[in-house]
Design a protein around this motif. Structure first.
Motif, PDB file in Angstrom:
ATOM      1  N   UNK A  84       5.172   1.928   3.163  1.00  0.00           N
ATOM      2  CA  UNK A  84       6.174   2.401   2.104  1.00  0.00           C
ATOM      3  C   UNK A  84       6.675   1.707   1.440  1.00  0.00           C
ATOM      4  N   UNK A  85       7.359   1.539   0.331  1.00  0.00           N
ATOM      5  CA  UNK A  85       7.853   0.759  -0.701  1.00  0.00           C
ATOM      6  C   UNK A  85       8.350   1.154  -1.452  1.00  0.00           C
ATOM      7  N   UNK A  86      10.133   1.216  -1.472  1.00  0.00           N
ATOM      8  CA  UNK A  86      11.182   2.371  -1.868  1.00  0.00           C
ATOM      9  C   UNK A  86      12.810   1.813  -2.780  1.00  0.00           C
ATOM     10  N   UNK A  87      13.043   2.696  -2.848  1.00  0.00           N
ATOM     11  CA  UNK A  87      14.322   1.838  -3.355  1.00  0.00           C
ATOM     12  C   UNK A  87      15.131   2.866  -2.460  1.00  0.00           C
TER      13      UNK A  87
ATOM     14  N   UNK B 162       6.988   5.091  -2.929  1.00  0.00           N
ATOM     15  CA  UNK B 162       5.392   5.083  -2.728  1.00  0.00           C
ATOM     16  C   UNK B 162       5.161   4.751  -1.628  1.00  0.00           C
ATOM     17  N   UNK B 163       4.259   6.105  -0.986  1.00  0.00           N
ATOM     18  CA  UNK B 163       3.009   5.380   0.326  1.00  0.00           C
ATOM     19  C   UNK B 163       1.873   5.266   0.991  1.00  0.00           C
ATOM     20  N   UNK B 164       1.128   4.827   1.693  1.00  0.00           N
ATOM     21  CA  UNK B 164       0.090   4.334   1.672  1.00  0.00           C
ATOM     22  C   UNK B 164      -0.170   5.193   3.382  1.00  0.00           C
ATOM     23  N   UNK B 165       0.023   5.679   3.693  1.00  0.00           N
ATOM     24  CA  UNK B 165      -1.510   6.100   4.823  1.00  0.00           C
ATOM     25  C   UNK B 165      -2.213   6.313   5.642  1.00  0.00           C
ATOM     26  N   UNK B 166      -2.843   5.959   6.596  1.00  0.00           N
ATOM     27  CA  UNK B 166      -3.954   5.731   7.291  1.00  0.00           C
ATOM     28  C   UNK B 166      -3.901   6.371   8.620  1.00  0.00           C
ATOM     29  N   UNK B 167      -4.832   6.823   9.069  1.00  0.00           N
ATOM     30  CA  UNK B 167      -4.929   7.239  10.545  1.00  0.00           C
ATOM     31  C   UNK B 167      -5.981   6.500  11.507  1.00  0.00           C
TER      32      UNK B 167
END
Length: 234
Positions: free
Chosen positions: A82-85, A67-72
């Motif tokens: 990101x937080x992933x596997x 899952x990811x969170x993006x900001x300009x």
């Protein structure tokens, strides 16, 4: 291997065309706030290990997701967390001519947290350069002997934390972001293979301990992860 990569790429592109959402649409209704986005990433990678003291290895195919969170932070710069596997490692080819209890695959299951800067190469933000660090945590290793279906050893002297450098390129379409990148492990994840030993997970079959594996692993001093990956950002 090449055929598998092509088929999986075509499948992912077809899936994105069927179920993708508006990728580049501004999801923030307040124009005074920074544009931001929360989404998911799915993909696959070609993973291999740089380990001179181990058998000559080959890349293995693995899947990954996050899952990811993006900001300009400007018209052409975004920050992507990101937080992933993912499942990394290498294959070590074995043939019937080999003698002894040869290891044939080392799988490494990781949780990872990349922090990537995104520089848009054009005003429309269709072509994007990504770069940054990735901090990973080794959840579980898995060493396979010969052609075993289940891992024989899930305890090994490997360091839990790893730092990698990431660089990649993204094509941002109306529905999905298509990413191609390379991840270079900086941390040597090899621990003390000389002074420690671990028992086989179950059963009394040979090898009964890690020290009995062929070829001997006592001289391993360095293991570095390498990754070539293709992902879809939704």
């Amino acid at each position: 291997m090449k055929r598998k990569l092509v088929l999986l790429t075509l499948f992912c592109l077809l899936f994105s065309g069927l179920s993708a959402q508006q990728y580049r649409r501004d999801e923030e209704s307040d124009p005074d706030k920074r544009p931001q986005k929360l989404g998911v990433r799915i993909g696959f990678g070609d993973y291999w290990l740089k380990a001179p003291e181990m058998r000559k290895g080959q890349a293995q195919l693995g899947v990954e997701g996050a899952i990811y969170y993006r900001m300009a932070f400007g018209k052409r710069f975004d920050l992507n967390l990101e937080l992933g596997a993912c499942y990394r490692g290498s294959k070590f080819p074995w043939s019937s001519a080999d003698t002894g209890e040869y290891y044939t695959r080392l799988g490494l299951f990781y949780m990872e947290m990349p922090l990537l800067g995104m520089i848009s190469l054009d005003k429309a933000k269709k072509h994007i350069l990504l770069f940054g660090p990735d901090v990973s945590y080794l959840v579980k290793p898995a060493l396979f002997i010969r052609n075993g279906y289940y891992p024989d050893f899930t305890q090994m002297p490997l360091k839990k934390w790893e730092l990698s450098a990431c660089i990649g390129y993204m094509i941002s379409t109306e529905y999905v972001g298509i990413y191609i990148g390379y991840k270079h492990g900086i941390t040597n994840i090899a621990g003390n293979f000389t002074g420690t030993d671990y028992p086989r997970d179950s059963g009394n079959a040979a090898p009964r301990s890690l020290q009995e594996v062929s070829p001997p692993m006592a001289n391993i001093k360095s293991i570095f992860n390498r990754t070539f990956e293709i992902s879809l950002y939704f």
